[in-house]
Design an enzyme around this catalytic site. Structure first.
Site: not given
Ligand code: 3PG
Ligand code: MG
Length: 394
Positions: A375, A199, A37, A351
């Site tokens: 996200g 998840k 990043r 991510g």
């Protein structure tokens, strides 16, 4: 969105410019474990600096809860940014007197989330911080939004400040949006999405949004076990979200979801655990699936071999431990082959999957684009309005 070129063309010499970057990198103590990043943020900062601007960069690190936390200082990030720019980057405390920068100088504001107003739900609190940021650059200042990874957050340095200053989209935000737009508007087919991560509850919204438009959706990572359970398999000690089984069953009815056929199971969550590769209907009690197996990789690779558009988000297993890295490596290789052989548009959603590409030593330039937004890219593909982008369109 007004492009940064427009700002630079006006002339920025001697003007103070506030840049919002996403420098939220993983740290091990004060060691940066993946600087992707920071590297992605350099071109915009450099362009402004070379044009003579006095550049203040605002960024966050982690999620500090109670004000300043030395463990979440941006000091290591300022040092790395300085190395990449080939110039000293001063770390500036928040709330102190505004330092006077020389033309072309770059300063990094300390973790903006140390100020609780940054993330406040109270609009007037955020507005007060935004006003301080605007005051920092003064009446001939401007704002450049370049932190794509954080544009899904309605926060003072992302959203509110863009209402107070002339606001421009940085090169990174521009490129990211351009690529994601190509995924959503008439993608070349077959369009294959690969999703992993732990998840399933985090990914349900994006799965529902993507399914109608994709030709196949390959599922690995911890989330695959809830789907396998929905198919009636017993998953041993693997990650399982019982309350999501019904939702997974409904999604499977579309016929577009492809699941692993074998998995690597372990008797402990450790790099030196005992491991076995078993078919998905043979997961022993007490053992946990920590990666997809070689037959699954081959099956996924077969689907990817024909793809013309690919979006991949989320590792296939616990790639940080060598015995569980091969699933992610194999799928990444299949995506790389797809780029090389089919000229496909291949996008890695930020991510963990972006970190995995670099940690496994895979060639970053073998993908069309590696997003800096985890996200943010998922919410874009869900069709949500991202506050940090919407505000640039006004
Ligand atoms: C990220 O790492 O996802 C971005 O930097 C945003 O951080 P956040 O999820 O803590 O808002
Ligand atoms: Mg996040």
């Amino acid at each position: 969105m007004k492009p940064i070129d427009e700002l630079i063309a006006q002339g920025v010499t001697g003007r103070a410019i506030l840049v919002r970057s996403d420098l939220n990198v993983p740290l091990d103590g004060s060691r940066i474990t993946d600087d992707g990043r920071i590297r992605a943020s350099v071109p915009t900062i450099r362009a402004l600096s070379e044009a003579g601007a006095r550049v203040f960069v605002a960024a966050h690190l982690g999620r500090p809860k109670n004000g300043p936390d030395p463990a979440l200082s941006l000091a290591p990030v300022a040092a790395r940014l300085g190395e990449l720019l080939g110039a000293d980057v001063r770390l500036v405390e928040l709330g102190g007197p505004a330092p006077k920068l020389a033309d072309g100088e770059v300063a990094l504001l300390e973790n903006i989330r140390f100020d609780p107003r940054e993330t406040s739900k109270d609009e007037s609190e955020r507005a007060a911080l935004a006003a301080e940021l605007a005051a920092l650059v003064g009446p001939d200042g401007a704002f450049v939004s370049d932190g794509f990874g954080v544009v899904h957050r309605k926060q003072a340095s992302v959203y509110d400040v863009a209402r107070l200053l002339p606001a421009y989209a940085g090169g990174l935000v521009h490129d990211e949006v351009e690529v994601l737009r190509r995924l959503t508007q008439d993608p070349a087919r077959p369009y294959v999405v690969v999703l992993g991560g732990s998840k399933v509850s985090d990914k349900l919204a994006v799965i529902e949004a993507l399914l109608p438009g994709v030709d196949a959706l390959l599922v690995g990572g911890g989330m695959c076990f809830t789907f396998l359970a929905a198919q009636g398999h017993s998953v041993g000690g693997s990650l399982l979200q019982v309350e999501q089984i019904d939702a997974c069953r409904r999604l499977l009815e579309t016929g577009k979801i492809v699941l692993p056929t074998d998995v690597v199971v372990a008797d402990a969550f450790a790099a030196d655990a005992n491991t076995r590769t078993v078919p998905v209907d043979g997961i022993p009690d007490g053992w946990s699936g920590l990666d997809i197996g070689p037959a699954s990789v081959a099956g996924f690779a077969e689907v990817l071999a024909d793809a013309r558009t690919v979006f991949w988000n989320g590792p296939m297993g616990v790639f940080e431990m060598a015995p569980f890295a091969e699933g992610t490596r194999g799928v990444a290789q299949a995506v790389l082959d797809c780029t090389a052989n089919n000229g496909a548009l291949t996008v890695v959603g930020g991510g963990d999957s972006a970190a995995a590409v670099r940690a496994l030593g895979l060639p970053e330039d073998g993908f069309t684009h590696i997003s800096t937004g985890g996200g943010a890219s998922l919410e874009y593909l869900e069709g949500k309005q991202l506050p940090g982008l919407a505000i640039l369109e006004h």
